[in-house]
Design an enzyme around this catalytic site. Structure first.
Site, short mmCIF file in Angstrom:
data_model
loop_
_atom_site.label_atom_id
_atom_site.label_comp_id
_atom_site.label_asym_id
_atom_site.label_seq_id
_atom_site.Cartn_x
_atom_site.Cartn_y
_atom_site.Cartn_z
N PHE A 162 0.86 -1.18 0.00
CA PHE A 162 0.00 0.00 0.00
C PHE A 162 0.90 1.23 0.00
O PHE A 162 1.77 1.37 0.86
CB PHE A 162 -0.93 0.03 1.22
CG PHE A 162 -1.85 1.22 1.20
CD1 PHE A 162 -3.01 1.20 0.43
CD2 PHE A 162 -1.53 2.37 1.89
CE1 PHE A 162 -3.85 2.31 0.37
CE2 PHE A 162 -2.37 3.49 1.84
CZ PHE A 162 -3.53 3.46 1.07
N ASP A 188 9.27 2.48 1.86
CA ASP A 188 8.10 3.25 2.30
C ASP A 188 7.92 2.98 3.80
O ASP A 188 7.45 1.92 4.20
CB ASP A 188 6.87 2.81 1.51
CG ASP A 188 5.59 3.53 1.95
OD1 ASP A 188 5.59 4.12 3.05
OD2 ASP A 188 4.61 3.47 1.20
N LYS A 196 2.60 9.58 8.52
CA LYS A 196 1.82 9.15 9.69
C LYS A 196 2.33 9.63 11.05
O LYS A 196 1.89 10.64 11.54
CB LYS A 196 1.65 7.63 9.65
CG LYS A 196 0.75 7.19 8.49
CD LYS A 196 0.12 5.84 8.68
CE LYS A 196 -1.00 5.61 7.70
NZ LYS A 196 -0.65 4.87 6.50
C1 LIG Z 1 -0.88 5.25 5.09
C2 LIG Z 1 0.17 4.85 4.13
C3 LIG Z 1 0.44 5.64 2.98
C4 LIG Z 1 -0.38 6.85 2.61
O1 LIG Z 1 -0.29 7.86 3.54
P1 LIG Z 1 -1.35 9.07 3.49
O2 LIG Z 1 -0.85 10.03 4.53
O3 LIG Z 1 -2.70 8.51 3.82
O4 LIG Z 1 -1.31 9.64 2.11
C5 LIG Z 1 1.50 5.27 2.19
N1 LIG Z 1 2.25 4.19 2.47
C6 LIG Z 1 2.01 3.41 3.55
C7 LIG Z 1 2.89 2.24 3.82
C8 LIG Z 1 0.95 3.71 4.40
O5 LIG Z 1 0.70 2.91 5.45
#
Ligand SMILES: *Cc1c(COP(=O)(O)O)cnc(C)c1O
Length: 342
Positions: free
Chosen positions: A132, A217, A246
């Site tokens: 994701f 990520d 986050k």
């Molecule tokens: C939540 C998340 C995103 C997206 O972050 P947003 O602040 O909602 O745009 C991207 N990568 C990972 C691994 C995530 O958990």
């Protein structure tokens, strides 16, 4: 207003994008959250891995208050002190040298992908199935789950997907136009799947041998969630680019894309930008978060409490048939339940 009245307003005026629990949150402290009816909850979800230092931590609150009274926003045409301090802190606590600030995880990944393409001059990014990476058009395409992108076609080209933790599949996917491999250390939204050590080491080697960038990520796994400041630090690897968001602002929106000195040469003025990115209020919050993590020894706590929770959940697994698996790293833990009970 009571819960039903608030829910009615949402039904009437909000675009229909979330399946929400029938709870209206009013205030919070530490791990405790209270709704407008006065019920108390323990927030194990932590705002989706956002409130890593707890709710209304006094240091974060006063950093935001003090900065708000001084300067909330100034554009990137000028310099500001909190952003400078945050950039220096992030470089000191990671293996990266340069940063670009934005406002969310998806934006942090957009910048990572743009930088990787500009630096390498190549186009294709390999990501993992069940990954994701965000909700923008580019990041739903980076996300290795069809359901996020299928209804929104056409999506941008340039992504291929491989099974997670399968080094042979990764080797086979590499081609002449491969620009970068982008992975999570623990797939959060994809079901709390932890990367395996030999795999990520082998992926790093593949990257080095083939002049491919390694993008990690850490939007969900970073900022102490997994028992180290950044999860990649537990694996003995050195990625080229890392994205954060986050937990970084302690609840205040901020995203960051970090890169090594070498890779950062890909960008020059005009290549990328953001109106709000690196604004002093968000950066003051993030500076306080990093200080709180150090002062309260939260990395150690994340390791300890993560192990404690996993042990307890594993003993519940012995007792209850519906728990198929307990997985995770630090305090990013998932329980897989048998489908019959879902
Ligand atoms: C939540 C998340 C995103 C997206 O972050 P947003 O602040 O909602 O745009 C991207 N990568 C990972 C691994 C995530 O958990």
């Amino acid at each position: 207003m009571n819960t039903n009245e608030v829910m009615d307003i949402y039904d009437k005026y909000f675009l229909n994008t979330y399946g929400r629990q029938p709870i209206v949150i009013d205030h919070a402290h530490g791990i405790k959250v209270y709704d407008i009816e006065g019920n108390e909850y323990l927030d194990f979800f932590a705002g989706i891995a956002v409130n890593n230092v707890g709710q209304t931590n006094h240091k974060i609150v006063s950093a935001i208050q003090n900065q708000a009274e001084k300067l909330i926003h100034c554009s990137n045409i000028y310099y500001n002190v909190p952003a400078g301090e945050l950039a220096e802190k992030l470089a000191n606590i990671s293996d990266f040298n340069k940063v670009f600030f934005s406002n969310s995880g998806a934006e942090a990944n957009e910048a990572a992908i743009k930088l990787a393409r500009k630096y390498t001059g190549k186009g294709e990014i390999i990501t993992a199935l069940n990954s994701f990476h965000g909700r923008t058009m580019l990041t739903i395409t980076a996300t290795g789950q069809d359901k996020f992108s299928k209804p929104f076609k056409p999506v941008p080209p340039g992504f291929i997907y491989v099974p997670f933790n399968d080094i042979k599949a990764m080797e086979d996917a590499i081609g002449d136009d491969t620009c970068a491999i982008m992975l999570e250390i623990v797939q959060g939204e994809g079901g709390v799947n932890v990367i395996n050590k030999e795999y990520i080491k082998a992926v790093e080697k593949l990257c080095r041998d083939n002049n491919i960038l390694l993008i990690i990520d850490e939007v969900q796994t970073g900022i102490g969630r997994c028992g180290s400041l950044f999860a990649y630090q537990q694996y003995g690897i050195k990625p080229d680019i890392m994205s954060l968001a986050k937990g970084l602002g302690g609840g205040f929106p901020i995203g960051a894309t970090l890169a090594t000195d070498k890779v950062s040469e890909g960008f020059e003025p005009g290549d990328h930008g953001s109106t709000f990115g690196g604004n002093p209020l968000a950066c003051a919050a993030a500076n306080a978060v990093i200080e709180v993590i150090e002062e309260e020894d939260l990395i150690e706590n994340s390791k300890k409490m993560g192990q404690y929770a996993k042990d307890k959940l594993n003993s519940l697994k012995e007792q209850y048939e519906f728990i198929v698996d307990v997985r995770g790293l630090g305090l990013l833990i998932g329980i897989e339940q048998w489908w019959r009970y879902c």
